[in-house]
Design a protein around this motif. Structure first.
Motif, PDB file in Angstrom:
ATOM      1  N   VAL A   8       1.573   1.049   5.669  1.00  7.83           N
ATOM      2  CA  VAL A   8       0.593   0.664   4.023  1.00  7.83           C
ATOM      3  C   VAL A   8      -0.707   1.683   3.817  1.00  7.83           C
ATOM      4  O   VAL A   8      -1.308   2.442   5.502  1.00  7.83           O
ATOM      5  CB  VAL A   8       0.018  -0.484   4.782  1.00  7.83           C
ATOM      6  N   ILE A  10      -4.805   2.107   3.474  1.00  4.33           N
ATOM      7  CA  ILE A  10      -5.443   1.744   3.120  1.00  4.33           C
ATOM      8  C   ILE A  10      -6.488   2.558   2.391  1.00  4.33           C
ATOM      9  O   ILE A  10      -6.914   2.713   3.770  1.00  4.33           O
ATOM     10  CB  ILE A  10      -6.054   0.485   4.647  1.00  4.33           C
TER      11      ILE A  10
ATOM     12  N   ASN B 141      -4.511  -7.690  -2.865  1.00  3.02           N
ATOM     13  CA  ASN B 141      -5.234  -6.670  -2.958  1.00  3.02           C
ATOM     14  C   ASN B 141      -4.891  -6.482  -0.819  1.00  3.02           C
ATOM     15  O   ASN B 141      -4.852  -7.197  -0.793  1.00  3.02           O
ATOM     16  CB  ASN B 141      -6.549  -7.463  -2.685  1.00  3.02           C
ATOM     17  N   LYS B 142      -4.909  -4.978  -0.487  1.00  3.81           N
ATOM     18  CA  LYS B 142      -4.443  -5.259   0.919  1.00  3.81           C
ATOM     19  C   LYS B 142      -6.059  -5.120   1.719  1.00  3.81           C
ATOM     20  O   LYS B 142      -5.377  -6.354   2.474  1.00  3.81           O
ATOM     21  CB  LYS B 142      -4.235  -3.475   0.916  1.00  3.81           C
TER      22      LYS B 142
END
Lengths: 370, 346, 225
Positions: A8, A10, B141-142
């Protein structure tokens, strides 16, 4: 290399409640564990070194203020010392004492901000306020000295531009107690609190060999166990007259950096006491400025001069070609080396640790990006 | 018919009271934080900033309501609602006073005296997770997803020590009904200690209050909305009154948890050694019992604020470690010791 | 190189979270009580750390570096002779000075033989370093106590001569004028009393090497060196 599709991404972007200035970290995480963290810098690049080529030596002093804006005085003095080295003059003794007093005050101010912000990033909002209140008093001293609180254009090439304010002694006495009290309160709230200890002990440890290999200096290096402080190893100014300790950590983790900074504040208080005692013994009309030539036209040559700023070794490399403007000024920012090692420090840790680590390194964007 | 009207009045009363507490809590939080941090806090809107919640409410109402383009619209809207409702609903079984006699009729100050009140509370506590997870996931939204994930794990894990502590209370008092637990906390035992839960179950009290902090997402357990790490976590994308409902819901949650702490451990409406019913008339007794309950709830609400501004927050794996490796064994130990004690003293 | 591993060892009082927590809470409680008592006092600024701007303003130091002022001497004549040294030393190139000879019949207004016909400071560019004040040979430029410089349009931030003189009058009215800064004693100075500038400070000398503004838009000062 990692396969970025597995993780992931970010973006802890340039505008973020935890970023110190405009830094960007693109973190790839596997759940909460950081697999890689690519920092990106340059959001605060203002072309300071290029400006130096167009301004005269004297005019560059206010520009150096804006590098590490939490402790502007140290930047000023470092630059002035570099030019003095090039010119071959040295500031008179009283001026050196004034410089040291102000530099140590700026060091205390910088550490107060760093420790406070470390607390805020980790969720402890209150110690920040207790420390900042004392920082206000330091700002008042700066204001009464020079007229400016943050970007003090302190000192001139060859000395300082004014004497210490008349009421410095009372202010310093009050401030000393205030600093001791604020540090004690921060200690009480944080140091033995197990939540804080869990958050900071063992988080992003760094070995001494790695730190030296990456070029660390300052509190981050001392926290790794290497006892290196330019004030003791290569004393500049009149530091060899003072008796103070250099706090050293062991593991290089966030807790060690925090403790090193807290102890350094106490040592700075000691230095200011001793310096002020020496200052009071000097005659009232002792010179504060060396005899510097009419226009500062250093002989052609290059010089590198560094001081121990609150963040590490802040160095100025100045190359002069004999004219009145420098040919090249290169600034060695201490945060740059530290931030380079940031991806390696943070690999394998969690996102919360990434934030804690960044806070504890005290990366100041103004200095990093110049 | 009469009973229905009385129940409706009680429901409305609870709603209004809890909402008022939530509103005043915003003021208490900001002003309390400021007083701890050596600064004045809100002091412009009205004397001592008392009208600040009104100003905040007006601000939140008049802001533009933005739903991100790629967010799941229905879930995005449902998130705050799912968050606040269980907290309100839990109040249905909380006894907020003893009884009051109006017009010859004896009315108990509790909306519904269900004899499995405890199970109802635990069930609703589990529902609280949905609001956060749904809101976090639907925002696309992460940061929000991170907040939602952290919340899931944390809230679910801390329900176990919560339940274990309450189970020990049930063992001690022998009933699931909250009203009977509250009634049983009258008088003293061992001569000098009041019959309150905190003296009979000190370990259980500590477990419960720690689990309550975790359930309420308050520092030191406020990872789902850790501001410095993931920028508001699950409510990053929310603005205007939706955010208002989330923030309100958080305070309503706090109010519910405080009420539960008071009911189970601090003697609900009982004063320590004084028996109020003996010298107060029926109506004033009812009101007095409500006021005592309210006072105790206010103390715990203040405790939430006080701890928030004193301690740093945990890291995610430390929260899990604390919950599973420390609190659950302690909860089981507590249960075992309670059972042993009851058996030996029966 | 392997990362060092830390062996955590807690004291018993640290291991149980609660004891240190309660100690910390005691500390914040003390602060809380002190501040609550302070907030009830009717005087302003009782919580010592906060100034309630705009009713309460923090008293600033006498040598605060705020907005610029062009000074008048005791007889009310302008001291500025329009030499343009301030424009040369300014690191931010924000001063523009136009020099002219004092016309006939106006000698009472100006202290010197030349004066500054126009004098503009761009407050949006100024970094308030104070070099213009230090370098002025007549003591005509001073940085005053005014710091509320927010305006609505950039044009209003171009301080022309009338604004700078007005600043002086305002500061004089409020009693915030201060004597000019004394140059610091220099190593090997003659230090004869009455001598005005024994060995003038380096900054004044540095002016002669100051950069000419590179921006072609500004009018070059026709200053006498």
């Amino acid at each position: 290399m990692i396969n970025h599709d597995d993780y992931v991404k970010i973006n802890i972007g340039p505008s973020h409640p935890a970023m110190h200035g405009t830094l960007r970290v693109v973190a790839y995480t596997d759940g909460e564990t950081v697999v890689s963290a690519d920092p990106e810098i340059g959001y605060l690049h203002r072309g300071v070194e290029k400006l130096g080529e167009h301004l005269s030596y004297h005019q560059f002093i206010p520009i150096t203020d804006r590098l590490n804006y939490c402790s502007a005085i140290c930047n000023n003095v470092s630059y002035e010392m570099a030019v003095e080295k090039l010119l071959g003059v040295s500031a008179p003794e009283k001026a050196q004492l004034v410089r040291i007093i102000m530099m140590e005050l700026a060091r205390i101010a910088d550490h107060q901000v760093c420790v406070g912000i470390l607390g805020v990033d980790l969720g402890a909002f209150t110690p920040f306020f207790y420390l900042i209140i004392q920082r206000e008093e330091i700002y008042e001293i700066f204001e009464h000295y020079n007229g400016a609180r943050l970007t003090n254009t302190f000192g001139r090439i060859g000395g300082v531009e004014a004497d210490l304010p008349k009421d410095f002694e009372q202010r310093w006495k009050k401030l000393k107690e205030g600093i001791a009290r604020a540090n004690e309160e921060t200690d009480k709230l944080l140091t033995h609190n197990r939540i804080w200890m869990d958050r900071t002990i063992g988080v992003t440890t760094f070995s001494a060999e790695d730190a030296l290999a990456w070029g660390f200096t300052g509190p981050c290096l001392r926290a790794c166990g290497v006892k290196r402080d330019l004030r003791k190893d290569e004393p500049y100014s009149v530091y060899d007259r003072f008796d103070f300790e250099v706090p050293v950590g062991k593991y290089g983790d966030v807790f060690d950096r925090y403790m090193v900074r807290m102890r350094e504040m106490e040592e700075s208080v000691k230095i200011i006491d001793q310096a002020f005692k020496l200052y009071k013994d000097m005659p009232a009309d002792a010179p504060l400025m060396a005899k510097v030539p009419k226009t500062i036209k250093p002989p052609a040559g290059e010089v590198y001069s560094a001081i121990e700023s609150p963040n590490g070794e802040l160095g100025f490399f100045i190359k002069s070609d004999g004219s009145d403007k420098p040919y090249r000024i290169k600034i060695r920012p201490p945060c740059y080396m530290v931030y380079q090692a940031f991806p390696e420090m943070v690999k394998g840790e969690m996102i919360a640790d990434l934030i804690a680590c960044l806070s504890s390194l005290n990366v100041i964007a103004g200095e990093l990006d110049r | 018919m009469n009973d229905l009207i009385i129940a409706l009045i009680k429901v409305v009363f609870i709603w209004v009271w809890v909402l008022l507490i939530a509103v005043v809590m915003t003021w208490v939080e900001r002003r309390g934080a400021a007083m701890i941090q050596d600064r004045p806090g809100p002091n412009r809107a009205g004397p001592f900033g008392l009208l600040q919640p009104l100003a905040d409410g007006i601000k939140l109402f008049t802001k533009e309501d933005i739903i991100p383009a790629k967010a799941k619209k229905l879930l995005f809207i449902l998130g705050p609602i799912l968050f606040s409702l269980p907290a309100f609903s839990a109040y249905a079984v909380v006894p907020f006073g003893d009884k009051i006699i109006l017009g010859g009729k004896e009315i108990i100050l509790q909306v519904a005296d269900v004899n499995i009140g405890f199970l109802y509370i635990v069930a609703l506590g589990s529902m609280a997770v949905y609001g956060i997870v749904v809101g976090g996931w639907a925002s696309n939204n992460k940061y929000s997803i991170l907040g939602g994930l952290r919340a899931t794990a944390q809230l679910i894990s801390y329900e176990v020590p919560w339940g274990l502590a309450l189970l020990a209370i049930v063992l001690v008092y022998g009933t699931f009904s909250l009203r009977e637990i509250a009634l049983a906390q009258q008088g003293t035992f061992l001569g000098i200690l009041p019959n309150w839960g905190v003296f009979k179950q000190p370990l259980g009290f500590i477990l419960f209050i720690v689990a309550a902090y975790a359930e309420a997402n308050r520092v030191p357990f406020d990872l789902p909305e850790a501001e410095s790490e993931i920028v508001s976590g699950y409510h990053t994308e929310y603005g205007s009154m939706r955010l208002g409902v989330y923030l309100f819901g958080e305070y309503v949650n706090l109010c519910t948890l405080s009420a539960l702490i008071v009911t189970f451990f601090f003697g609900a409406w009982h004063l320590p050694y004084i028996n109020m019913a003996s010298f107060l008339g029926p109506i004033s007794y009812g009101i007095a019992s409500f006021l005592v309950f309210f006072l105790k709830v206010s103390f715990f609400l203040w405790l939430f604020v006080w701890v928030r501004w004193t301690v740093p927050r945990f890291r995610y794996d430390q929260v899990m470690g604390l919950g599973w490796k420390a609190l659950i064994p302690l909860g089981l130990l507590n249960l075992f010791l309670t059972a042993l004690a009851i058996q030996l003293t029966a | 190189m392997a990362k060092p591993v830390v062996e955590k060892r807690y004291k018993l009082s640290e291991q149980v979270y609660l004891w240190e927590l309660i100690k910390g809470m005691g500390l914040t409680w003390k602060h809380f009580i002190f501040n609550v008592k302070a907030s009830f006092r009717p005087e302003p600024h009782t919580i010592p750390t906060c100034w309630q701007y705009p009713e309460d303003r923090r008293p600033i130091a006498p040598n605060f570096r705020g907005a610029h002022m062009l000074m008048l001497d005791e007889e009310g004549r302008e001291k500025c002779v329009g030499c343009g040294m301030c424009a040369k030393i300014c690191p931010a190139n924000c001063i523009t000075v136009e020099n002219a000879k004092v016309p006939e019949g106006e000698e009472a207004k100006y202290a010197g033989k030349t004066y500054s016909k126009t004098f503009t400071i761009d407050w949006l560019r100024c970094i308030f370093c104070g070099f213009c004040e230090e370098v002025c040979p007549k003591g005509a430029m001073m940085l005053g106590p005014e710091y509320e410089l927010a305006r609505y349009t950039p044009e209003e931030c171009l301080a022309d001569k009338s604004m700078l003189l007005a600043n002086f009058h305002k500061a004089k009215q409020e009693g915030k004028l201060r004597p000019p800064r004394e140059p610091v004693p220099v190593v090997g100075a003659a230090a004869k009393p009455g001598e005005e500038k024994p060995a003038a400070s380096a900054d004044e000398k540095a002016v002669t090497s100051a950069a000419k503004p590179k921006v072609p838009v500004k009018a070059k000062p026709k200053a006498a060196e």
